[in-house]
Each structure stands twice: as C-alpha cells, then as structure tokens.
Design a protein around this motif. Structure first.
Motif: not given
Length: 44
Positions: A16-27
C-alpha cells in the motif's frame, strides 16, 4: 498461524505504501513532463 497472518498484513502495508508513493511520483512526473508548470510561469 498468527505468524503467517502478521506477515501477510505487513506485506499488504508495504504494498500500500509503495502504491501510494509510486502514484504520487507518477503524478508529479506527468505534471512536469506535459509542460504545464513552465507554461503557467510564462503566463504570469
């Protein structure tokens, strides 16, 4: 059995933390790569 459940719970939290971090970085990457930020600065 509780050890396996705790391991699965920790694994889910890490995912979950990895998904949130990747989503923010991609955004952020998509926002800066489309050129919208420099265009806003040039318009001001």
């Amino acid at each position: 059995m509780l050890d396996h459940l705790a391991g699965a719970a920790i694994g889910l939290l890490i995912l979950r933390m990895g998904h949130a971090s990747a989503r923010d970085a991609l955004k952020q990457l998509l926002t800066t790569s489309t050129g919208t930020a420099p265009a806003r600065q040039a318009a001001e």
